[in-house]
Design a protein around this motif. Structure first.
Motif, PDB file in Angstrom:
ATOM      1  N   PHE A  58      71.914 -24.987   0.126  1.00 54.63           N
ATOM      2  CA  PHE A  58      71.329 -23.848   0.852  1.00 54.63           C
ATOM      3  C   PHE A  58      70.021 -24.221   1.539  1.00 54.63           C
ATOM      4  O   PHE A  58      69.635 -23.612   2.532  1.00 54.63           O
ATOM      5  N   ASP A  95      72.161 -17.456  -6.766  1.00 51.46           N
ATOM      6  CA  ASP A  95      73.266 -18.038  -6.001  1.00 51.46           C
ATOM      7  C   ASP A  95      72.874 -19.482  -5.703  1.00 51.46           C
ATOM      8  O   ASP A  95      71.757 -19.744  -5.243  1.00 51.46           O
ATOM      9  N   ASP A 106      79.555 -23.734  -4.569  1.00 52.71           N
ATOM     10  CA  ASP A 106      78.893 -22.445  -4.318  1.00 52.71           C
ATOM     11  C   ASP A 106      79.332 -21.445  -5.380  1.00 52.71           C
ATOM     12  O   ASP A 106      80.521 -21.111  -5.447  1.00 52.71           O
ATOM     13  N   SER A 107      78.388 -21.009  -6.223  1.00 58.94           N
ATOM     14  CA  SER A 107      78.694 -19.980  -7.221  1.00 58.94           C
ATOM     15  C   SER A 107      77.435 -19.177  -7.521  1.00 58.94           C
ATOM     16  O   SER A 107      76.330 -19.634  -7.231  1.00 58.94           O
ATOM     17  N   GLU A 202      83.421 -13.433  -4.364  1.00 57.68           N
ATOM     18  CA  GLU A 202      82.040 -13.109  -4.746  1.00 57.68           C
ATOM     19  C   GLU A 202      81.690 -11.644  -4.516  1.00 57.68           C
ATOM     20  O   GLU A 202      81.005 -11.301  -3.560  1.00 57.68           O
ATOM     21  N   GLU A 233      79.982 -15.013  -8.454  1.00 54.27           N
ATOM     22  CA  GLU A 233      80.820 -15.804  -7.541  1.00 54.27           C
ATOM     23  C   GLU A 233      81.398 -17.015  -8.259  1.00 54.27           C
ATOM     24  O   GLU A 233      80.678 -17.722  -8.964  1.00 54.27           O
TER      25      GLU A 233
END
Ligand code: MG
Ligand code: MG
Length: 257
Positions: A58, A95, A106-107, A202, A233
């Motif tokens: 990110f 996140d 990505d979670s 998510e 997510e």
């Protein structure tokens, strides 16, 4: 946009990312306590990701300035880390994304800080349950709308509302790939799911109304009514009749480790 179908090897690389993200979330979770700043949590995550030979996905993505999206209480998603000190009764959605060996992870998980109100506890439970209701529909031959419907049905039947502006997505060599995976919709509609697709499901679920408010920083999205919001997510590979969940909350929740 074309939906990319992953090979077995690619799915294993996505799983490596998924597990690193899952472990990072657990590291963050272990440090969540009243008095801790959200910037400290962000830095713990960045160090952990880099120590594992990966890169925070990110950080710098579209100009996003932090490793984690940290969204406290009425913030839904994309909140900034800051000097804010967590306090008892807060909820904090974390996140996390990674890039490793050319693939993404990505979670997200929403943590309670100490004791929270009964309704907030219910919001967290229902949001997580709605994620797993959605995952159950992530099987070959179903459609994206089957996932969407399952999530929405569970959230709304418990008195909560579903955010419309942000949705789940495919993931692979890019952080956000086709298809979009909304948390609202109708059974039997949308793209057909097939083996080799990898998606992030998510749900972003609000305790009050579904309306959102965009902040002046251009990123932070909060509830318009100021009530709490939760976000969970996981990454899921479509594989026949049983969803293959690549990321996990087990490192956070302490099961089977
Ligand atoms: Mg995410
Ligand atoms: Mg995502």
């Amino acid at each position: 946009m074309m939906i990319s179908i992953k090979t077995r090897e690619e799915i294993e690389l996505l799983r490596e990312n998924a597990l690193l993200v899952s472990k990072t979330l657990a590291q963050v979770g272990q440090n969540i306590a009243p008095g801790v700043t959200t910037l400290e949590l962000n830095n713990i995550a960045e160090t952990f990701i880099r120590d594992n030979g990966a890169v925070p996905a990110f950080l710098g993505y579209g100009g996003f300035p932090y490793t984690l999206c940290i969204s406290v209480n009425d913030v839904i998603v994309h909140g900034f880390a800051s000097g804010y000190r967590l306090k008892e009764g807060d909820i904090i959605s974390v996140d996390c994304g990674t890039v490793y060996k050319g693939f993404y992870g990505d979670s997200a998980y929403t943590f309670a800080v100490g004791e929270v109100s009964d309704n907030t506890e219910k919001l967290l439970a229902v949001t997580k349950e709605s994620l797993f209701r959605g995952i159950k529909q992530a099987v070959s031959g179903n459609r994206v709308g089957d996932i969407s419907f399952a999530v929405q049905q569970h959230a709304e039947s418990n008195g909560f509302s579903v955010v419309r502006e942000m949705v789940g997505h495919g993931i692979g060599k890019k952080l956000h790939e086709a298809p979009e995976v909304p948390n609202y919709g109708l059974k039997g509609q949308g793209k057909k799911l097939q083996d080799g697709m990898v998606i992030c499901i998510e749900p972003m679920i609000n305790a009050g109304k579904k309306n959102v408010k965009m902040h002046d920083d251009g990123w932070t999205v909060s509830t318009a009514d100021g009530m709490n919001s939760a976000h969970f997510e996981l990454m899921v590979a479509i594989s026949g009749n049983s969803p293959e969940i690549l990321s996990t909350f087990e490192f956070i929740e302490g099961k089977n480790i």
